[in-house]
Design a protein around this motif. Structure first.
Motif, PDB file in Angstrom:
ATOM      1  N   UNK A   1       0.843  -1.256   0.131  1.00 55.04           N
ATOM      2  CA  UNK A   1      -0.064   0.152  -0.029  1.00 55.04           C
ATOM      3  C   UNK A   1       0.864   1.329   0.018  1.00 55.04           C
ATOM      4  N   UNK A   2       1.950   1.307   0.915  1.00 58.37           N
ATOM      5  CA  UNK A   2       2.716   2.379   0.812  1.00 58.37           C
ATOM      6  C   UNK A   2       3.757   2.653  -0.486  1.00 58.37           C
ATOM      7  N   UNK A   3       4.252   1.536  -1.093  1.00 59.84           N
ATOM      8  CA  UNK A   3       5.183   1.762  -2.099  1.00 59.84           C
ATOM      9  C   UNK A   3       4.629   1.242  -3.501  1.00 59.84           C
ATOM     10  N   UNK A   4       3.477   0.545  -3.555  1.00 65.89           N
ATOM     11  CA  UNK A   4       3.115  -0.141  -4.815  1.00 65.89           C
ATOM     12  C   UNK A   4       3.920  -0.929  -5.268  1.00 65.89           C
ATOM     13  N   UNK A   5       4.538  -1.859  -4.632  1.00 65.61           N
ATOM     14  CA  UNK A   5       5.218  -3.005  -4.940  1.00 65.61           C
ATOM     15  C   UNK A   5       4.490  -4.111  -5.142  1.00 65.61           C
ATOM     16  N   UNK A   6       4.576  -4.816  -6.324  1.00 71.71           N
ATOM     17  CA  UNK A   6       3.921  -6.130  -6.844  1.00 71.71           C
ATOM     18  C   UNK A   6       2.504  -5.729  -6.714  1.00 71.71           C
ATOM     19  N   UNK A   7       2.117  -4.554  -6.805  1.00 70.20           N
ATOM     20  CA  UNK A   7       0.615  -4.134  -7.144  1.00 70.20           C
ATOM     21  C   UNK A   7       0.339  -4.529  -8.459  1.00 70.20           C
ATOM     22  N   UNK A   8      -0.536  -5.486  -8.494  1.00 72.29           N
ATOM     23  CA  UNK A   8      -1.186  -6.049  -9.867  1.00 72.29           C
ATOM     24  C   UNK A   8      -1.758  -4.932 -10.695  1.00 72.29           C
ATOM     25  N   UNK A   9      -2.730  -4.440 -10.027  1.00 68.04           N
ATOM     26  CA  UNK A   9      -3.684  -3.394 -10.611  1.00 68.04           C
ATOM     27  C   UNK A   9      -3.917  -2.240  -9.536  1.00 68.04           C
ATOM     28  N   UNK A  10      -4.410  -1.059  -9.641  1.00 68.69           N
ATOM     29  CA  UNK A  10      -4.569  -0.087  -8.629  1.00 68.69           C
ATOM     30  C   UNK A  10      -6.355   0.162  -8.813  1.00 68.69           C
ATOM     31  N   UNK A  11      -6.785  -0.396  -7.711  1.00 69.81           N
ATOM     32  CA  UNK A  11      -8.254  -0.358  -7.557  1.00 69.81           C
ATOM     33  C   UNK A  11      -8.455   0.493  -6.303  1.00 69.81           C
ATOM     34  N   UNK A  12      -8.930   1.567  -6.452  1.00 77.56           N
ATOM     35  CA  UNK A  12      -9.306   2.735  -5.298  1.00 77.56           C
ATOM     36  C   UNK A  12     -10.621   2.162  -4.553  1.00 77.56           C
ATOM     37  N   UNK A  13     -10.607   2.031  -3.282  1.00 78.65           N
ATOM     38  CA  UNK A  13     -11.580   1.742  -2.542  1.00 78.65           C
ATOM     39  C   UNK A  13     -11.696   2.830  -1.579  1.00 78.65           C
ATOM     40  N   UNK A  14     -12.892   2.889  -0.843  1.00 78.24           N
ATOM     41  CA  UNK A  14     -13.117   3.931   0.246  1.00 78.24           C
ATOM     42  C   UNK A  14     -13.639   3.449   1.541  1.00 78.24           C
ATOM     43  N   UNK A  15     -12.929   3.888   2.686  1.00 75.09           N
ATOM     44  CA  UNK A  15     -13.263   3.779   3.967  1.00 75.09           C
ATOM     45  C   UNK A  15     -14.327   4.987   4.586  1.00 75.09           C
ATOM     46  N   UNK A  16     -15.420   5.089   4.298  1.00 78.62           N
ATOM     47  CA  UNK A  16     -16.166   6.384   4.427  1.00 78.62           C
ATOM     48  C   UNK A  16     -15.635   7.505   3.290  1.00 78.62           C
ATOM     49  N   UNK A  17     -14.955   8.473   3.739  1.00 79.53           N
ATOM     50  CA  UNK A  17     -14.458   9.235   2.698  1.00 79.53           C
ATOM     51  C   UNK A  17     -12.936   9.246   2.201  1.00 79.53           C
ATOM     52  N   UNK A  18     -12.379   8.008   2.977  1.00 76.25           N
ATOM     53  CA  UNK A  18     -10.932   8.127   2.667  1.00 76.25           C
ATOM     54  C   UNK A  18     -10.702   7.073   1.807  1.00 76.25           C
ATOM     55  N   UNK A  19      -9.955   7.464   0.747  1.00 76.04           N
ATOM     56  CA  UNK A  19      -9.600   6.354  -0.387  1.00 76.04           C
ATOM     57  C   UNK A  19      -8.356   5.636   0.070  1.00 76.04           C
ATOM     58  N   UNK A  20      -8.630   4.422  -0.322  1.00 74.41           N
ATOM     59  CA  UNK A  20      -6.960   3.652  -0.283  1.00 74.41           C
ATOM     60  C   UNK A  20      -7.066   2.644  -1.455  1.00 74.41           C
ATOM     61  N   UNK A  21      -5.759   2.225  -1.850  1.00 75.28           N
ATOM     62  CA  UNK A  21      -5.444   1.180  -2.894  1.00 75.28           C
ATOM     63  C   UNK A  21      -5.572  -0.153  -2.350  1.00 75.28           C
ATOM     64  N   UNK A  22      -6.635  -0.891  -3.044  1.00 76.43           N
ATOM     65  CA  UNK A  22      -6.940  -2.270  -2.580  1.00 76.43           C
ATOM     66  C   UNK A  22      -5.437  -3.093  -2.785  1.00 76.43           C
ATOM     67  N   UNK A  23      -5.071  -3.772  -1.546  1.00 77.73           N
ATOM     68  CA  UNK A  23      -3.952  -4.617  -1.447  1.00 77.73           C
ATOM     69  C   UNK A  23      -4.282  -6.116  -1.729  1.00 77.73           C
ATOM     70  N   UNK A  24      -3.328  -6.803  -2.265  1.00 78.85           N
ATOM     71  CA  UNK A  24      -3.414  -8.259  -2.428  1.00 78.85           C
ATOM     72  C   UNK A  24      -2.544  -9.002  -1.486  1.00 78.85           C
ATOM     73  N   UNK A  25      -1.407  -8.031  -1.191  1.00 78.46           N
ATOM     74  CA  UNK A  25      -0.307  -8.580  -0.546  1.00 78.46           C
ATOM     75  C   UNK A  25       0.447  -9.767  -1.529  1.00 78.46           C
ATOM     76  N   UNK A  26       0.535 -10.999  -1.093  1.00 73.06           N
ATOM     77  CA  UNK A  26       1.264 -12.209  -1.958  1.00 73.06           C
ATOM     78  C   UNK A  26       0.300 -13.018  -2.360  1.00 73.06           C
ATOM     79  N   UNK A  27      -0.931 -12.682  -2.605  1.00 74.36           N
ATOM     80  CA  UNK A  27      -2.001 -13.521  -3.018  1.00 74.36           C
ATOM     81  C   UNK A  27      -2.586 -13.331  -4.373  1.00 74.36           C
ATOM     82  N   UNK A  28      -1.992 -12.132  -5.161  1.00 75.79           N
ATOM     83  CA  UNK A  28      -2.405 -11.837  -6.353  1.00 75.79           C
ATOM     84  C   UNK A  28      -3.829 -11.364  -6.435  1.00 75.79           C
ATOM     85  N   UNK A  29      -4.532 -11.512  -5.543  1.00 72.63           N
ATOM     86  CA  UNK A  29      -6.029 -10.957  -5.558  1.00 72.63           C
ATOM     87  C   UNK A  29      -6.407 -10.713  -4.066  1.00 72.63           C
TER      88      UNK A  29
END
Length: 443
Positions: free
Chosen positions: A141-169
């Protein structure tokens, strides 16, 4: 070896995909033959030295797996591409044999793996693997490393990039995280080997944050299911009938209610799609895949269309033209079923689906029996996790190797406990005392 395999397969989905990479490539057929050869070898070793004891839990699970394997093999005959579906069936077979491989290995080496220590170390492997996966997700989330695609979600008004860590999804990540999260919260020292409650809760908090950042609503549903299952179990004081009265209909009826609604209520869903699926298309895409999948099933109601063929069929042609734009239909044609339940039904027919549920319920009932009849809290925790995974299997198309290894561990532990209780020389009190001594010795 069991702990090593459990750690690697729980740390990353990439470990499972090594069979398809470069020098490590193994076709499903070869993987099946390797698994079969190893099963034969350890079975022979166990019979030769008299250490192989198959308990009731493993027998019931094994019979259900055998039925699923045979019915899946039968459905291969319905495929237009016999070779392709045959390999897919063998791949599925090798995965479902994994619990029995682990069980046989542990049975042959039972003196090395006392059930109490085995459950504790297995839980520790999963909890610390979950922590590593969560921390890698934060790095992603902090660096974008191994981020397959950038999908933005929201927690209330706060956006975040959806993570998949080491699981590809993100959905696969969330499915896995339920295991270490719930063990860290409810497993205690008995199932995690972590004596300090504060440490367990800190790990749980970090894993929960990773679960939120996965952006998986299915993952949050599974978390609600595992919490609700354990709360209900305690509320009814572990009475088996009351537990089943709520959980069995959910496991068996919920999939058919949702799939039927996706098919027969499609016009209503389309008219209210903005309220059904707000913010992104993942929920609606599932409805489309389920609708198309059931169209396929009704045209092949007995043996299905053959293993692996759901993803190769032009599902877009089966969607309502008046409701679905061409680009959406094209996209749906490339998607999986988003449901193990649907894929088994469509590819292998209703009898294979019944066997599929038998496999899951045989494990669930074994854990329920041990937790309700004998008051074993360790198996009650895993029972609630298995309940949540049965619910989650409705929303995901994937088989987790780490879960298959864990099933083998649980079956072994269940049967060792059954053997202890059946032995006139080892009363229940002695078993409890031994467990207490093990835990005390690790403090």
């Amino acid at each position: 070896m069991i702990y090593f395999g459990l750690v690697l397969s729980s740390l990353t989905e990439l470990f499972e995909r090594l069979i398809n990479l470069g020098a490590f490539y193994l076709s499903p057929t070869r993987l099946f033959l390797l698994v079969l050869a190893y099963v034969t070898y350890i079975g022979y070793c166990g019979m030769a030295n008299g250490t192989l004891r198959i308990g009731p839990s493993a027998k019931r699970f094994g019979l259900a797996v055998l039925a699923l394997i045979l019915l899946t093999a039968l459905s291969v005959t319905a495929s237009d591409d016999f070779e392709y579906s045959g390999k897919r069936a063998l791949n599925t077979t090798s995965i479902y044999l994994m619990p029995l491989v682990v069980y046989l290995y542990l049975s042959v080496h039972s003196t090395k793996y006392p059930a109490e220590i085995l459950l504790q170390k297995a839980g520790k492997c999963i909890v610390y693997s979950g922590l590593v996966v969560a921390l890698f997700g934060f790095l992603q989330e902090a660096t974008g490393i191994f981020q397959v695609s950038r999908e933005i979600r929201f927690i209330g008004p706060i956006p975040f990039t959806r993570i998949n860590s080491l699981f590809m999804d993100g959905n696969f990540l969330a499915y896995f995280l339920i295991f270490p999260l719930w063990l860290a919260i409810a497993g205690g020292e008995e199932l995690t080997g972590i004596s300090t409650r504060g440490v367990r809760l800190t790990i749980a908090a970090l894993i929960f944050l990773a679960l939120v950042l996965s952006g998986s609503r299915g993952g949050m549903l599974m978390l609600a299911a595992v919490i609700g299952s354990q709360v209900w179990y305690k509320f009814v004081k572990g009475r088996r009938g009351w537990v089943l009265a709520i959980e069995l209909p959910i496991m068996l009826a919920l999939p058919f209610v949702l799939l039927a609604y996706a098919y027969y209520g499609f016009e209503h869903i389309y008219a209210n799609v903005n309220t059904v699926d707000t913010g992104n298309e993942s929920g609606y895409s599932r409805i489309l895949a389920w609708y198309a999948g059931l169209k396929l099933y009704f045209s092949h109601p007995w043996l299905g269309i053959g293993p692996g063929n759901f993803v190769t069929m032009d599902k877009g042609n089966l969607l309502p033209v008046n409701y679905v734009q061409p680009w959406v239909a094209l996209r749906i044609s490339t998607l999986a079923g988003h449901s193990n339940v649907l894929e088994v039904l469509v590819e292998s027919g209703p009898f294979a689906l019944a066997a599929y549920f038998m496999v899951q319920l045989s494990l669930y009932f074994a854990l329920l029996r041990a937790s309700c009849q004998f008051g074993d809290s360790r198996f009650a925790i895993y029972r609630s996790i298995v309940f949540a995974t049965v619910v989650g299997n409705l929303l995901i198309s994937y088989y987790f190797l780490f879960f298959m290894i864990l099933i083998g561990v649980l079956l072994f532990a269940l049967d060792r406990e059954a053997f202890k209780r059946a032995s006139p020389h080892v009363p229940r009190a002695a078993s409890v005392s031994r467990m207490s001594a093990v835990v005390a010795g690790r403090r």
